[in-house]
Design a protein around this motif. Structure first.
Motif, short mmCIF file in Angstrom:
data_model
loop_
_atom_site.label_atom_id
_atom_site.label_comp_id
_atom_site.label_asym_id
_atom_site.label_seq_id
_atom_site.Cartn_x
_atom_site.Cartn_y
_atom_site.Cartn_z
N ASP A 138 0.85 -1.18 0.00
CA ASP A 138 0.00 0.00 0.00
C ASP A 138 0.89 1.24 0.00
O ASP A 138 2.12 1.13 0.06
CB ASP A 138 -0.93 0.00 1.22
CG ASP A 138 -0.22 -0.37 2.52
OD1 ASP A 138 0.72 0.36 2.91
OD2 ASP A 138 -0.57 -1.39 3.13
N HIS A 139 0.27 2.40 -0.11
CA HIS A 139 0.98 3.67 0.00
C HIS A 139 2.27 3.69 -0.84
O HIS A 139 2.27 3.33 -2.01
CB HIS A 139 1.29 3.99 1.47
CG HIS A 139 0.07 4.17 2.31
ND1 HIS A 139 0.10 4.10 3.68
CD2 HIS A 139 -1.21 4.41 1.99
CE1 HIS A 139 -1.09 4.30 4.17
NE2 HIS A 139 -1.91 4.49 3.16
N GLY A 140 3.37 4.13 -0.21
CA GLY A 140 4.63 4.28 -0.93
C GLY A 140 5.23 2.97 -1.39
O GLY A 140 6.06 2.96 -2.31
N TRP A 141 4.88 1.85 -0.78
CA TRP A 141 5.39 0.56 -1.24
C TRP A 141 4.96 0.29 -2.67
O TRP A 141 5.73 -0.22 -3.48
CB TRP A 141 4.91 -0.56 -0.31
CG TRP A 141 5.66 -0.58 0.98
CD1 TRP A 141 5.31 0.04 2.15
CD2 TRP A 141 6.92 -1.22 1.23
NE1 TRP A 141 6.27 -0.18 3.11
CE2 TRP A 141 7.26 -0.96 2.57
CE3 TRP A 141 7.78 -1.99 0.44
CZ2 TRP A 141 8.44 -1.42 3.15
CZ3 TRP A 141 8.95 -2.47 1.02
CH2 TRP A 141 9.28 -2.19 2.35
N VAL A 142 3.73 0.62 -2.99
CA VAL A 142 3.21 0.37 -4.34
C VAL A 142 3.70 1.45 -5.31
O VAL A 142 4.24 1.14 -6.38
CB VAL A 142 1.68 0.32 -4.32
CG1 VAL A 142 1.12 0.21 -5.74
CG2 VAL A 142 1.20 -0.86 -3.48
N CYS A 143 3.53 2.71 -4.94
CA CYS A 143 3.91 3.79 -5.87
C CYS A 143 5.42 3.84 -6.07
O CYS A 143 5.89 4.05 -7.20
CB CYS A 143 3.39 5.12 -5.35
SG CYS A 143 1.60 5.27 -5.43
N GLY A 144 6.18 3.66 -4.99
CA GLY A 144 7.64 3.69 -5.13
C GLY A 144 8.15 2.57 -6.00
O GLY A 144 9.05 2.78 -6.83
N ALA A 145 7.60 1.36 -5.86
CA ALA A 145 8.03 0.23 -6.68
C ALA A 145 7.57 0.39 -8.12
O ALA A 145 8.33 0.15 -9.07
CB ALA A 145 7.49 -1.07 -6.09
N GLY A 146 6.31 0.80 -8.31
CA GLY A 146 5.79 0.98 -9.66
C GLY A 146 6.56 2.03 -10.43
O GLY A 146 6.81 1.88 -11.63
#
Length: 283
Positions: free
Chosen positions: A219-227
């Motif tokens: 969720d949050h930065g884990w998803v956006c940062g990885a994407g």
């Protein structure tokens, strides 16, 4: 006028109908606790390029507030009326089920090829059990659960200033902890939207020569940062987290499940069962 909730394909069957009823009763979808005021504020901050709301995403396009609102209406079912400015927000439960189906399909595909997976959450108080159930099933299916940068210090900007947290893993799920805090059932970790934890983990995995994750879940930065870094990423997001949905619209996030991400942790258990059943990962 309130939202019009659809009945399209992808959520047929008794299990889907039962889950749809559950998410409305538990206020994971339908009328939720997140306020319309908070969501609209986040949309304005996203359009202004505030990094606290971008949470690691660097949009390819210049998004106006109206465009962000339109994406959120299409993907979450919030009201598309900019004049609707107060009261509780809403999520279309049908869209929650569609998101869960897409999420489960990506999970199943990763399991079928025994892909290495990285799982992390900025909502450990609420979502650690959900992700832990996925981690257990993926591990049993032969997917390596990656734990790079274990114990690493990460400096994260908060409303109280820059705070240093430690990257920890519980049941194969990454989370951030206060330094010196012992693991206890009552202290599952800290709440953060920052993309710095996933960047730290991915950097450590690369420096060690791999393996790198073929799927990042969270969720949050884990998803956006990885994407943003080109990794396949799937996750959960509330109506006040527009970055994940814009990331999906721009093709850098593979699947987002719209739901309230701050209800009681046990309310997410039926979602875990549903996802694992659809992904053929039930044990």
């Amino acid at each position: 006028m309130g939202p019009v909730w659809g009945t399209g394909a992808g959520t047929d069957g008794a299990a889907a109908e039962a889950l749809k009823s559950h998410v409305v009763r538990a206020r994971l979808a339908g009328t939720i606790a997140t306020s319309r005021e908070k969501s609209l504020t986040r949309y304005r901050l996203f359009a202004a390029g505030d990094p606290r709301v971008l949470i690691g995403l660097e949009p390819e396009n210049d998004w106006s507030v109206a465009e962000v609102l339109q994406v959120m209406a299409e993907q979450c079912g919030v009201s598309a009326d900019p004049g609707h400015t107060s009261g509780p927000d809403v999520i279309d439960p049908h869209r929650t089920l569609v998101g869960l189906d897409a999420f489960a399909d990506r999970l199943g595909a990763a399991a079928a090829r025994h892909a290495p997976v990285l799982i992390g959450t900025g909502h450990p108080h609420r979502l650690l059990g959900f992700y832990g159930g996925l981690a257990d099933a993926l591990s049993a299916a032969g997917c390596p659960l990656l734990t790079p940068a274990y114990g690493r210090c990460v400096d994260i900007a908060t409303r109280f200033g820059v705070r240093t947290y430690n990257l920890d893993y519980v049941r194969g799920v990454a989370l951030m902890r206060e330094p010196g805090v012992r693991r206890t059932a009552g202290e599952p970790g800290v709440h953060t939207h920052s993309p710095l934890p996933v960047r730290t983990a991915l950097d450590a995995a690369a420096d060690a020569g791999g393996p790198l994750p073929e799927l990042v879940i969270g969720d949050h930065g884990w998803v956006c940062g990885a994407g943003q870094l080109g990794f396949e990423a799937i996750g959960l997001a509330d109506t006040d987290d527009p970055a994940l949905f814009v990331g999906q619209a721009e093709g850098r996030v593979s699947a987002v499940v719209p739901l309230d991400d701050a209800v009681r942790s046990d309310y997410y258990r039926p979602l875990t069962r549903y996802v694992l059943n659809r992904a053929c990962l039930s044990q």
